[in-house]
Motif scaffolding. Structure first.
Motif, PDB file in Angstrom:
ATOM      1  N   LEU A   1       3.106   0.896   1.132  1.00 49.61           N
ATOM      2  CA  LEU A   1       3.343   1.875   0.136  1.00 49.61           C
ATOM      3  C   LEU A   1       3.145   3.283   0.129  1.00 49.61           C
ATOM      4  CD1 LEU A   1       2.034  -0.543  -2.754  1.00 49.61           C
ATOM      5  CD2 LEU A   1       4.465  -0.025  -2.208  1.00 49.61           C
ATOM      6  N   VAL A   2       2.432   3.830   1.057  1.00 46.89           N
ATOM      7  CA  VAL A   2       2.045   5.113   1.113  1.00 46.89           C
ATOM      8  C   VAL A   2       2.951   5.537   2.068  1.00 46.89           C
ATOM      9  CG1 VAL A   2       0.516   6.570   2.555  1.00 46.89           C
ATOM     10  CG2 VAL A   2      -0.639   4.826   1.525  1.00 46.89           C
ATOM     11  N   GLU A   3       3.780   4.955   2.999  1.00 43.17           N
ATOM     12  CA  GLU A   3       4.830   5.388   3.926  1.00 43.17           C
ATOM     13  C   GLU A   3       6.030   5.430   3.125  1.00 43.17           C
ATOM     14  OE1 GLU A   3       6.660   4.480   8.231  1.00 43.17           O
ATOM     15  OE2 GLU A   3       5.674   2.694   7.248  1.00 43.17           O
ATOM     16  N   LYS A   4       6.344   4.605   2.265  1.00 39.83           N
ATOM     17  CA  LYS A   4       7.406   4.262   1.469  1.00 39.83           C
ATOM     18  C   LYS A   4       7.566   5.421   0.543  1.00 39.83           C
ATOM     19  CE  LYS A   4       9.455   1.408  -2.375  1.00 39.83           C
ATOM     20  NZ  LYS A   4       9.233   2.382  -3.300  1.00 39.83           N
ATOM     21  N   TYR A   5       6.379   5.872  -0.331  1.00 41.57           N
ATOM     22  CA  TYR A   5       6.504   6.616  -1.097  1.00 41.57           C
ATOM     23  C   TYR A   5       6.558   8.190  -0.439  1.00 41.57           C
ATOM     24  CZ  TYR A   5       5.970   3.672  -4.874  1.00 41.57           C
ATOM     25  OH  TYR A   5       5.987   2.502  -6.011  1.00 41.57           O
ATOM     26  N   ALA A   6       5.955   8.573   0.700  1.00 44.45           N
ATOM     27  CA  ALA A   6       5.898   9.559   1.519  1.00 44.45           C
ATOM     28  C   ALA A   6       7.345   9.894   2.009  1.00 44.45           C
ATOM     29  CB  ALA A   6       5.021   9.457   2.713  1.00 44.45           C
ATOM     30  N   LYS A   7       8.190   8.714   2.457  1.00 42.65           N
ATOM     31  CA  LYS A   7       9.605   8.901   2.739  1.00 42.65           C
ATOM     32  C   LYS A   7      10.439   9.631   1.631  1.00 42.65           C
ATOM     33  CE  LYS A   7       9.627   5.755   6.669  1.00 42.65           C
ATOM     34  NZ  LYS A   7       9.935   4.411   7.156  1.00 42.65           N
ATOM     35  N   GLU A   8       9.929   8.888   0.294  1.00 45.06           N
ATOM     36  CA  GLU A   8      10.750   9.425  -0.749  1.00 45.06           C
ATOM     37  C   GLU A   8      10.442  10.805  -1.280  1.00 45.06           C
ATOM     38  OE1 GLU A   8       9.980   6.480  -3.666  1.00 45.06           O
ATOM     39  OE2 GLU A   8      11.034   4.767  -2.403  1.00 45.06           O
ATOM     40  N   GLY A   9       9.561  11.373  -0.695  1.00 38.19           N
ATOM     41  CA  GLY A   9       9.117  12.622  -1.129  1.00 38.19           C
ATOM     42  C   GLY A   9       8.072  12.737  -2.483  1.00 38.19           C
ATOM     43  N   ASN A  10       7.658  11.648  -2.617  1.00 42.01           N
ATOM     44  CA  ASN A  10       6.898  11.452  -4.041  1.00 42.01           C
ATOM     45  C   ASN A  10       5.330  11.454  -3.442  1.00 42.01           C
ATOM     46  OD1 ASN A  10       5.399  10.748  -6.353  1.00 42.01           O
ATOM     47  ND2 ASN A  10       6.991   8.835  -6.708  1.00 42.01           N
ATOM     48  N   ILE A  11       4.743  12.657  -3.297  1.00 37.38           N
ATOM     49  CA  ILE A  11       3.436  12.834  -2.886  1.00 37.38           C
ATOM     50  C   ILE A  11       2.304  12.229  -3.663  1.00 37.38           C
ATOM     51  CG2 ILE A  11       1.792  14.613  -2.238  1.00 37.38           C
ATOM     52  CD1 ILE A  11       3.857  16.220  -1.074  1.00 37.38           C
ATOM     53  N   ALA A  12       2.532  12.357  -5.015  1.00 40.91           N
ATOM     54  CA  ALA A  12       1.739  11.998  -5.935  1.00 40.91           C
ATOM     55  C   ALA A  12       1.475  10.536  -5.927  1.00 40.91           C
ATOM     56  CB  ALA A  12       2.093  12.441  -7.588  1.00 40.91           C
ATOM     57  N   GLU A  13       2.402   9.783  -5.752  1.00 35.35           N
ATOM     58  CA  GLU A  13       2.387   8.397  -5.850  1.00 35.35           C
ATOM     59  C   GLU A  13       1.922   7.779  -4.381  1.00 35.35           C
ATOM     60  OE1 GLU A  13       2.336   4.997  -7.518  1.00 35.35           O
ATOM     61  OE2 GLU A  13       3.322   6.488  -8.628  1.00 35.35           O
ATOM     62  N   SER A  14       2.415   8.460  -3.444  1.00 36.61           N
ATOM     63  CA  SER A  14       1.888   8.138  -2.165  1.00 36.61           C
ATOM     64  C   SER A  14       0.361   8.229  -2.081  1.00 36.61           C
ATOM     65  CB  SER A  14       2.632   9.082  -1.032  1.00 36.61           C
ATOM     66  OG  SER A  14       2.199   8.672   0.231  1.00 36.61           O
ATOM     67  N   LEU A  15      -0.095   9.375  -2.781  1.00 40.15           N
ATOM     68  CA  LEU A  15      -1.585   9.673  -2.764  1.00 40.15           C
ATOM     69  C   LEU A  15      -2.222   8.404  -3.135  1.00 40.15           C
ATOM     70  CD1 LEU A  15      -4.023  11.776  -2.032  1.00 40.15           C
ATOM     71  CD2 LEU A  15      -3.283  12.419  -4.351  1.00 40.15           C
ATOM     72  N   GLU A  16      -1.663   7.975  -4.641  1.00 40.08           N
ATOM     73  CA  GLU A  16      -2.361   6.981  -5.099  1.00 40.08           C
ATOM     74  C   GLU A  16      -2.681   5.793  -4.335  1.00 40.08           C
ATOM     75  OE1 GLU A  16      -3.914   6.975  -8.353  1.00 40.08           O
ATOM     76  OE2 GLU A  16      -3.696   9.130  -8.273  1.00 40.08           O
ATOM     77  N   GLN A  17      -1.455   5.380  -3.869  1.00 37.66           N
ATOM     78  CA  GLN A  17      -1.520   4.179  -2.652  1.00 37.66           C
ATOM     79  C   GLN A  17      -2.497   4.406  -1.564  1.00 37.66           C
ATOM     80  OE1 GLN A  17      -0.117   1.742  -4.464  1.00 37.66           O
ATOM     81  NE2 GLN A  17       0.836   3.088  -5.726  1.00 37.66           N
ATOM     82  N   CYS A  18      -2.599   5.754  -1.135  1.00 39.02           N
ATOM     83  CA  CYS A  18      -3.615   6.064  -0.126  1.00 39.02           C
ATOM     84  C   CYS A  18      -4.812   5.814  -0.584  1.00 39.02           C
ATOM     85  CB  CYS A  18      -3.377   7.534   0.345  1.00 39.02           C
ATOM     86  SG  CYS A  18      -4.477   8.100   1.741  1.00 39.02           S
ATOM     87  N   LYS A  19      -5.310   6.327  -1.779  1.00 38.14           N
ATOM     88  CA  LYS A  19      -6.625   5.907  -2.198  1.00 38.14           C
ATOM     89  C   LYS A  19      -7.183   4.559  -2.393  1.00 38.14           C
ATOM     90  CE  LYS A  19      -6.869  10.185  -5.355  1.00 38.14           C
ATOM     91  NZ  LYS A  19      -6.900  10.580  -6.819  1.00 38.14           N
ATOM     92  N   ARG A  20      -6.021   3.737  -2.672  1.00 37.71           N
ATOM     93  CA  ARG A  20      -6.185   2.444  -2.919  1.00 37.71           C
ATOM     94  C   ARG A  20      -6.272   1.807  -1.234  1.00 37.71           C
ATOM     95  NH1 ARG A  20      -2.089   2.555  -7.354  1.00 37.71           N
ATOM     96  NH2 ARG A  20      -3.556   2.581  -9.315  1.00 37.71           N
ATOM     97  N   LEU A  21      -5.757   2.012  -0.507  1.00 38.90           N
ATOM     98  CA  LEU A  21      -5.817   1.866   0.898  1.00 38.90           C
ATOM     99  C   LEU A  21      -7.051   2.020   1.361  1.00 38.90           C
ATOM    100  CD1 LEU A  21      -4.789   1.021   3.834  1.00 38.90           C
ATOM    101  CD2 LEU A  21      -4.122   3.584   3.746  1.00 38.90           C
ATOM    102  N   LEU A  22      -7.692   3.119   1.281  1.00 42.21           N
ATOM    103  CA  LEU A  22      -8.986   3.435   1.695  1.00 42.21           C
ATOM    104  C   LEU A  22     -10.140   2.654   0.978  1.00 42.21           C
ATOM    105  CD1 LEU A  22      -8.110   7.245   2.294  1.00 42.21           C
ATOM    106  CD2 LEU A  22      -8.609   5.498   4.072  1.00 42.21           C
ATOM    107  N   SER A  23      -9.863   2.461  -0.182  1.00 48.65           N
ATOM    108  CA  SER A  23     -10.743   1.533  -1.067  1.00 48.65           C
ATOM    109  C   SER A  23     -10.768  -0.101  -0.613  1.00 48.65           C
ATOM    110  CB  SER A  23     -10.425   1.588  -2.652  1.00 48.65           C
ATOM    111  OG  SER A  23     -10.689   2.919  -3.154  1.00 48.65           O
ATOM    112  N   ASN A  24      -9.633  -0.270  -0.148  1.00 51.01           N
ATOM    113  CA  ASN A  24      -9.813  -1.835   0.316  1.00 51.01           C
ATOM    114  C   ASN A  24      -9.549  -2.139   1.739  1.00 51.01           C
ATOM    115  OD1 ASN A  24      -8.658  -3.518  -2.415  1.00 51.01           O
ATOM    116  ND2 ASN A  24      -7.767  -1.470  -2.601  1.00 51.01           N
ATOM    117  N   VAL A  25      -9.550  -1.132   2.455  1.00 50.86           N
ATOM    118  CA  VAL A  25      -9.323  -1.562   3.947  1.00 50.86           C
ATOM    119  C   VAL A  25     -10.979  -1.783   4.362  1.00 50.86           C
ATOM    120  CG1 VAL A  25      -9.637   0.788   4.832  1.00 50.86           C
ATOM    121  CG2 VAL A  25      -8.463  -0.847   6.201  1.00 50.86           C
TER     122      VAL A  25
END
Length: 684
Positions: free
Chosen positions: A461-485
């Motif tokens: 999801l981080v990659e998906k939203y980054a490709k779409e240029g949606n930095i805000a949404e990509s950032l939210e998924q990045c926070k969740r990635l780092l919380s769960n990995v």
């Protein structure tokens, strides 16, 4: 969604989807009468989750069908300065661990320090650095209603020092800097069927009252033909007390007087009950303190059944009758220590009395969440708090049931600018739909504690939203990635390359995203370059983790070890980050030569369902020819698993056994994890 919900109300559908099919936290609001309470009661019946409903006051808790926040979490009644968390017993801890969703009702009255204390309490109990311990939080309330109360000057000083502002609304809690909180507003009103009345209430709610509204309201400046089954709302306690006294005098029969006992230095103006309590049989009363035996709470109504010199018997709505014991309250003085950021409390006096008040009239503040067919609004002392007029008027179902003691002043309808600004974020459809989409993607894996799968989903999801240029949404998924990995080895190579559009961005958020995507596309030099810009910023903790992983992959192990030391200083005691435990343990055991098995034991203890942690610990122990001791005492139930863990059984076969054990008895698995955790002290 079941037909018990309004299928034409898309915001109900959004809220239902978030609760039923995601683990996402969100804020649910709406005008008075918009069906928030009914919706949430239906959701609890419909959705297969474990819910806990909490509210800030006894009255609100009764209406919501739950407990008070302070009682449930064991929080002090003082300001919760940084580091304060709840005092909970073993039974309550188990309740929390098995709760899926917490519903915090009437959150407009909850201060931000209480929210931060809840966050820390949940993180400590769930043993994770994830906001609110990874639990779903549904915050419910109308921010246009009454604001949080700060009772003492010392408390206000402490809150201002912690939060650097004078608005202590729940959403100013520091935890919300670490997570996004979508805001859903129910726009359709069900309580009032008169559209004109609904529209008028909305204008009063949002600081847009018109001269026509004032004229319409003042037409209700009339006396009712009968006051049967009518309650009076007052802006101040004194007026409510006067009404209650007059109603008491109208009852024939003997008056009983119960004198409270004061000792030490205590302010008589702030007593929780009357110093001299006068009652008659048949009087309507309200409890003003929770019962230790849970027979009533602060706000429970009843009727006096019998009286004697030393005993009061009250009949509750369910016809149960109880002899009410006396209670003792303590008066305290406060000193705020700016160095320690703590409130020092000293007991200066006590007050002992029966915990009852007469209750034919109540204050507007205590009426939140209630609905009346007939209501008399007493404006003798006017309106003095933001949202107070709106709360009062929205308690009644229609204008026909409203009676006002004196004409309404237009200045009574006022709302703080900060609340109006916060409301601008209501019903951001794209944000809500993204939350539902991403939440659904990860929900099954999160529920199954498949942390590796969860991390893989969030990286995609981080990659998906980054490709779409949606930095805000990509950032939210990045926070969740780092919380769960936890272990991220399976993520390397999952990203082909960093999207070109992202490389053109220069913000801190873009640097974090580039760092993550570069790391997992194995472009370590690019990752390190971006990470350097994040050190010293709000993203430093994430940056240190990413830097350590880059250095390890580049086989610069001593440098990675230094980064890990710095990273370890960022975590509060009791709220470990699983990915950091795993990373440091593996680096120490595999490359540095320092002890790391104790950290992996701790990881198994806090993440007992994480299979990779079990297998890594097994490998680490075998490398050093170590085994787990035979469990005794409370952990003896896990003897078969420990024996299998120590045996030459293959990893696949062991995990199959572990899975079967988990399906038959979760207690065996948790006891095994507990035994492993307690083994840490002598295995490392």
């Amino acid at each position: 969604m079941n037909t018990i919900f309004d299928i034409e109300n898309k915001y109900q559908e959004y809220a239902y989807e978030l609760i039923a099919h995601t683990n996402r936290s969100f804020f649910l609001t709406g005008r008075a009468g918009s069906g928030k309470t009914t919706f949430l009661k239906n959701v609890q019946k419909e959705v297969n989750k474990n819910f806990v409903v909490l509210a800030p006051t006894g009255v609100a808790a009764v209406v919501a069908g739950g407990e008070t926040i302070h009682s449930f979490f064991g929080l002090p009644m003082d300001v919760c300065t940084p580091g304060i968390y709840g005092n909970t017993n073993a039974t309550r801890v188990q309740t929390i661990l098995h709760t899926d969703t917490f519903i915090i009702d009437e959150v407009s009255m909850v201060r931000c320090d209480i929210i931060d204390a809840i966050d820390l309490t949940l993180r400590r109990i769930c043993k994770t650095a994830t906001p609110f311990g990874g639990k779903q939080m549904v915050f419910v309330g109308d921010m246009y209603q009454l604001p949080p109360v700060v009772a003492r000057k010392e408390e206000e000083e402490a809150l201002h020092d912690i939060y650097s502002n004078d608005a202590y609304y729940f959403y100013n809690a520091r935890v919300f800097k670490k997570m996004r909180l979508p805001k859903i507003e129910f726009e359709k009103v069900y309580r009032q069927e008169d559209k004109n009345f609904v529209q008028m209430l909305d204008r009063i709610r949002t600081n847009a009252i018109t001269p026509s509204d004032v004229l319409t309201l003042n037409e209700r400046n009339i006396m009712p033909e009968s006051d049967d089954m009518m309650i009076t709302l007052c802006s101040v306690n004194k007026t409510a007390d006067t009404i209650n006294r007059e109603r008491l005098e109208s009852i024939e029969g003997e008056t009983f007087r119960y004198e409270g006992v004061l000792s030490g230095n205590i302010d008589e103006r702030r007593l929780p009950a009357d110093l001299s309590l006068e009652l008659k049989v048949g009087a309507q009363v309200m409890f003003v303190r929770n019962d230790t035996l849970h027979r009533w709470v602060n706000g429970t109504l009843g009727v006096v059944e019998s009286l004697s010199e030393k005993e009061i018997v009250v009949k509750l709505a369910d016809d149960e009758k109880y002899a009410v014991p006396c209670c003792t309250w303590e008066s305290v003085t406060y000193d705020y220590d700016k160095e320690t950021k703590k409130l020092n409390k000293n007991i200066s006096g006590t007050f002992t009395q029966f915990p009852l008040k007469l209750a034919w009239a109540i204050t507007i503040h205590k009426s939140q969440g209630m609905t009346f067919d007939k209501m008399h609004l007493d404006l003798t002392h006017g309106i003095f708090a933001p949202g107070q007029l709106y709360v009062a008027l929205s308690r009644v179902r229609s204008l026909d049931g409203l009676y006002i003691s004196k004409p309404v002043n237009p200045q009574y309808a006022f709302t703080k600018k900060e609340v109006l600004d916060f409301a601008k974020g209501y019903n951001e459809q794209r944000v809500i739909e993204n939350e539902i989409e991403s939440g659904k993607c990860a929900f099954e894996a999160e529920r199954d504690a498949d942390y590796d799968k969860v991390a893989e989903i969030y990286l995609s999801l981080v990659e998906k939203y980054a490709k779409e240029g949606n930095i805000a949404e990509s950032l939210e998924q990045c926070k969740r990635l780092l919380s769960n990995v936890i272990c991220d080895e399976h993520l390397f190579g999952k990203v082909a390359e960093v999207p070109a559009c992202l490389l053109q961005e220069t913000s801190l958020e873009a640097n974090l995203l580039i760092s993550v995507l570069s790391l997992y596309s194995r472009n370590y030099d690019m990752a390190l370059e971006c990470i350097s810009a994040l050190i010293g910023t709000e993203y430093e903790v994430a940056a240190l983790f990413l830097k350590s992983r880059c250095l390890t992959k580049l086989e610069r192990f001593d440098e990675a070890d230094c980064v890990n030391v710095a990273l370890g200083n960022h975590y509060e005691d009791g709220t470990p980050d699983a990915k950091v435990l795993y990373m440091i343990s593996e680096l120490n055991e595999t490359h540095i030569g320092d002890p790391g098995i104790d950290l992996m034991c701790k990881l198994v203890g806090v993440r007992p369902k994480y299979k990779q942690g079990l297998l890594t610990l097994r490998r680490q122990l075998r490398r050093k020819n170590l085994t787990l001791n035979k469990p005794t005492g409370k952990h003896a139930i896990a003897d078969e698993l420990v024996t299998a863990f120590n045996s030459e059984m293959g990893d696949v076969e062991f995990i199959e056994l572990w899975d079967n054990m988990r399906k038959k008895s979760l207690k065996v698995v948790t006891n095994f994890a507990g035994h492993v955790r307690e083994s840490a002290s002598y295995l490392g």
